[in-house]
Enzyme design. Sequence first.
Site, PDB file in Angstrom:
ATOM      1  N   GLU A 165       0.797  -1.227   0.000  1.00 52.57           N
ATOM      2  CA  GLU A 165       0.000   0.000   0.000  1.00 52.57           C
ATOM      3  C   GLU A 165       0.832   1.280   0.000  1.00 52.57           C
ATOM      4  O   GLU A 165       0.777   2.082   0.945  1.00 52.57           O
ATOM      5  CB  GLU A 165      -0.946   0.013   1.215  1.00 52.57           C
ATOM      6  CG  GLU A 165      -1.888  -1.170   1.264  1.00 52.57           C
ATOM      7  CD  GLU A 165      -2.875  -1.101   2.437  1.00 52.57           C
ATOM      8  OE1 GLU A 165      -2.793  -0.152   3.228  1.00 52.57           O
ATOM      9  OE2 GLU A 165      -3.711  -2.004   2.554  1.00 52.57           O
ATOM     10  N   GLU A 344      -5.341  -8.625   0.966  1.00 57.47           N
ATOM     11  CA  GLU A 344      -5.997  -8.258   2.226  1.00 57.47           C
ATOM     12  C   GLU A 344      -7.476  -8.017   1.959  1.00 57.47           C
ATOM     13  O   GLU A 344      -7.842  -7.334   0.990  1.00 57.47           O
ATOM     14  CB  GLU A 344      -5.433  -6.961   2.821  1.00 57.47           C
ATOM     15  CG  GLU A 344      -4.064  -7.074   3.414  1.00 57.47           C
ATOM     16  CD  GLU A 344      -3.587  -5.763   4.040  1.00 57.47           C
ATOM     17  OE1 GLU A 344      -4.423  -4.949   4.475  1.00 57.47           O
ATOM     18  OE2 GLU A 344      -2.362  -5.570   4.049  1.00 57.47           O
TER      19      GLU A 344
HETATM   20  O1  IFM Z   1      -4.006  -3.192   9.295  1.00 58.68           O
HETATM   21  C1  IFM Z   1      -3.989  -2.639   8.016  1.00 58.68           C
HETATM   22  C2  IFM Z   1      -2.824  -3.191   7.211  1.00 58.68           C
HETATM   23  O2  IFM Z   1      -1.620  -2.963   7.847  1.00 58.68           O
HETATM   24  C3  IFM Z   1      -2.782  -2.546   5.855  1.00 58.68           C
HETATM   25  N1  IFM Z   1      -4.057  -2.605   5.191  1.00 58.68           N
HETATM   26  C4  IFM Z   1      -5.230  -2.228   5.941  1.00 58.68           C
HETATM   27  C5  IFM Z   1      -5.257  -2.943   7.272  1.00 58.68           C
HETATM   28  C6  IFM Z   1      -6.522  -2.536   8.066  1.00 58.68           C
HETATM   29  O3  IFM Z   1      -6.538  -1.174   8.289  1.00 58.68           O
END
Ligand code: IFM
Length: 440
Positions: A165, A344
């Site tokens: 990210e 994710e």
């Molecule tokens: O916890 C975070 C992760 O580190 C990166 N993506 C989003 C998740 C939830 O906010």
Amino acid sequence: MSIDFGDDFFFGTATSSFQIEGRSPIIPQGESIWDSFCALPGRVSDRSNGLIACNHVERYAEDVALMKKLNMGVYRFSVAWPKVIPNGRGVVSPAGLDFYDRLVDELLAADIVPFPTLYHWDLPQALDDDGGWMMRETAEAFADYTTAVVERLGDRISTWMTFNEPYVSAALGYVTGEHAPGHRSLDAGLAVAHHLLVAHGMGMERIRAAAPNAEAGIVLNFTPAKPATKAPADVAAADIRNAWENEWYIGPIMGKGYPERAVEALGWNRVIDVRDGDMELIAAPIDVLGVNYYSRSVVSAVGQTQPLSHQRTEMGWEVHPESMRALLVWIHENYAPPKIVITENGAAMPDTQVAGGRINDTDRIDYLRRHLHAVHAAKEAGVPMAGYLAWSLMDNFEWAHGYTKKFGLVEIEERTLNRKPKASALWFAEVARTGVVPDA
Ligand code: IFM
């Protein structure tokens, strides 16, 4: 209707170093920007830090055994740069690399595919002292760190991800200041975004050199923006939001450059120092794109609005699986990465219901089920979906929210740090075993 993902699709969970590892006396490590940020008053809501976190650094074997019990096929984790090169550049710490060596061997012995990300936000503080990602030199330091890690683990890793990210690193770390290192400057954020992309390109070169047979790519987050109304001002606001949040990284990586309309409209090219060869370096082919999706946003000319009728998670994020399907189709049609993995997806939930001594998180199960249906629909529509990794294996340090927001499939008991699978973990274990997602 229940859906079947078939045999060529994998399931697993994801975590990151700072959020779960903690420290161990046998692994000397450098400070990271998140250690420093946690020490500043008012930056982390519960005033917590990552010193112990889930103590994964000492309990990793137990965590791998738990993943095995839950039928997980893949484990996405990140490598902590300050554990491997405590000062960010220079001397490599054998103890740091040894930890990841042990973790990878433990995973392989359990038949779980290790899926590492090289950078998930824990920049060595020593580099930040010299300007961090605002300096192009940090990209060179990242390239050397990449070589150190890939040379050590490369014989056992089939897929490398460079960054997690980059949008969040640049926007929250340097523009809004909500994340470490806490700067508040659009110009800084724009420079950082470019340096992160350059670092990704350099990292890809180093991965290709040290592990020519491995696959490699990057993890990007997407929050599709929808205009609140059809009014031209709202449509324009959503369009700029999409450019900055959803196209700024995938565009250059997939060879389409920065979204021209945003660069021109906002005059942002004045601060982006694009040097000869940068865009080619950034656009070197990837084998796989990691997609992180949680929610969409509804945008108006006066800011973000919230459709009141819709269900939200504890983060205040709207539950909107249809946007995930549409996003995956949009990525496929506009950028065509060879393969997509959901790296994710998950939800912070209140976790207040208990049944039989276990958190009975039916709301999280519902979230996962509906989003898995969205992924399946995209797959059926021809998007090359390869796998799904739930965020997160266990409750952990949720950045500026400390430990107050719980995304885990597994509960971490407060004092003992004992691991207790929630109902969602058992539900997801069955999905992973069968490849089938039952209807509600
Ligand atoms: O916890 C975070 C992760 O580190 C990166 N993506 C989003 C998740 C939830 O906010």
